[in-house]
Scaffold this motif. Structure first.
Motif, PDB file in Angstrom:
ATOM      1  N   GLY A  96       0.730  -1.143   0.120  1.00 32.74           N
ATOM      2  CA  GLY A  96       0.161   0.088  -0.118  1.00 32.74           C
ATOM      3  C   GLY A  96       0.822   1.427   0.100  1.00 32.74           C
ATOM      4  O   GLY A  96       0.555   2.144  -0.777  1.00 32.74           O
ATOM      5  N   ILE A  97       1.721   1.235   0.906  1.00 30.68           N
ATOM      6  CA  ILE A  97       2.854   2.389   0.757  1.00 30.68           C
ATOM      7  C   ILE A  97       3.478   2.524  -0.530  1.00 30.68           C
ATOM      8  O   ILE A  97       3.853   3.595  -0.785  1.00 30.68           O
ATOM      9  N   ALA A  98       4.035   1.432  -1.096  1.00 33.82           N
ATOM     10  CA  ALA A  98       4.594   1.524  -2.270  1.00 33.82           C
ATOM     11  C   ALA A  98       3.964   2.190  -3.528  1.00 33.82           C
ATOM     12  O   ALA A  98       4.398   3.066  -4.146  1.00 33.82           O
ATOM     13  N   LEU A  99       2.445   1.783  -3.305  1.00 26.78           N
ATOM     14  CA  LEU A  99       1.570   2.455  -4.364  1.00 26.78           C
ATOM     15  C   LEU A  99       1.286   3.916  -4.195  1.00 26.78           C
ATOM     16  O   LEU A  99       1.366   4.733  -5.323  1.00 26.78           O
ATOM     17  N   LEU A 100       1.236   4.189  -3.030  1.00 25.47           N
ATOM     18  CA  LEU A 100       1.169   5.875  -2.623  1.00 25.47           C
ATOM     19  C   LEU A 100       2.317   6.381  -2.982  1.00 25.47           C
ATOM     20  O   LEU A 100       2.304   7.515  -3.603  1.00 25.47           O
ATOM     21  N   LEU A 101       3.650   5.926  -2.693  1.00 23.04           N
ATOM     22  CA  LEU A 101       4.670   6.776  -3.288  1.00 23.04           C
ATOM     23  C   LEU A 101       4.895   6.798  -4.804  1.00 23.04           C
ATOM     24  O   LEU A 101       5.161   7.677  -5.268  1.00 23.04           O
ATOM     25  N   PHE A 102       4.587   5.646  -5.410  1.00 29.39           N
ATOM     26  CA  PHE A 102       4.532   5.811  -6.859  1.00 29.39           C
ATOM     27  C   PHE A 102       3.739   6.888  -7.260  1.00 29.39           C
ATOM     28  O   PHE A 102       4.004   7.697  -8.320  1.00 29.39           O
TER      29      PHE A 102
END
Length: 219
Positions: A96-102
């Motif tokens: 979830g955090i990775a998608l937000l950062l992307f």
């Protein structure tokens, strides 16, 4: 108790995002230095936004890489302490955090420095291929690493509109290729000193590759 938990969570997140690697993205400021525009706001602003975009993107990639390598990391004496492998950060939360950062990286570039959007997409594609396949192919992995660093430099040119130099771009590629080979050499030599047979786990390098790695790196 809750304060301690909150502090632990933030510490784990900081380590998972590898924020100490963000200075690598300062390469976007190199064109400002070489063109003597480092202290001019009209160039600093887009360069800083490019730096922020690449930093967010890099952290997202680190999370995806740790998610992919979770099982092998747990078998590694040092990497087993990484937050995801150690269980300090759940795989679901990491994704979830990775998608937000992307999303954040792409939004910044699209809204403020759309000139680097192509660079970000190229970086994402190259680093994804590297994470899931190319890092297992000897020598090609170091070429991809050199390309990823050079993309940051080119993004600095694109963000600021400063004309790029073919000499600077070539120098960037070859110096980072050499440094990547140096890192592989150090890892192989460490395995040799430990008396470990074979090569680097998940990398494709064997101890017999040491002379070739030295030759390529020096060349």
């Amino acid at each position: 108790m809750s304060h301690c938990f909150h502090e632990t969570t933030l510490t784990s997140l900081f380590h998972a995002l590898r924020c100490w690697h963000w200075p690598k993205n300062l390469l976007v400021f190199v064109p400002l230095v070489t063109s003597h525009h480092l202290f001019e706001f009209e160039y600093l602003q887009p360069a800083f936004l490019a730096f922020l975009s690449f930093s967010l993107l890099a952290s997202a990639v680190y999370l995806l890489n740790d998610l992919k390598d979770i099982e092998s990391d747990r078998l590694h004496p040092i990497k087993a302490n990484r937050p995801i492998a150690h269980g300090d950060l759940s795989p679901g939360a990491a994704m979830g955090i990775a998608l937000l950062l992307f999303a954040g990286a792409l939004a910044i570039s699209w809204l403020y420095v759309d000139a680097i959007l192509t660079m970000l997409i190229l970086y994402t594609g190259a680093t994804t291929l590297y994470t899931f396949k190319l890092k297992q192919i000897p020598f090609l992995d170091t070429v991809i690493l050199a390309i990823l660093y050079t993309i940051r430099l080119l993004a600095g040119h694109a963000a600021t509109g400063i004309t790029h130099s073919a000499w600077l771009t070539s120098f960037s590629f070859f110096i980072f290729f050499s440094l990547a080979m140096l890192k592989r050499y150090a890892e192989l030599q460490l395995n040799e000193k430990k008396g470990e047979e074979g090569g680097l786990h998940g990398r494709g390098y064997e101890l017999r590759d040491l002379p070739v790695v030295v030759s390529f790196g020096a060349g």
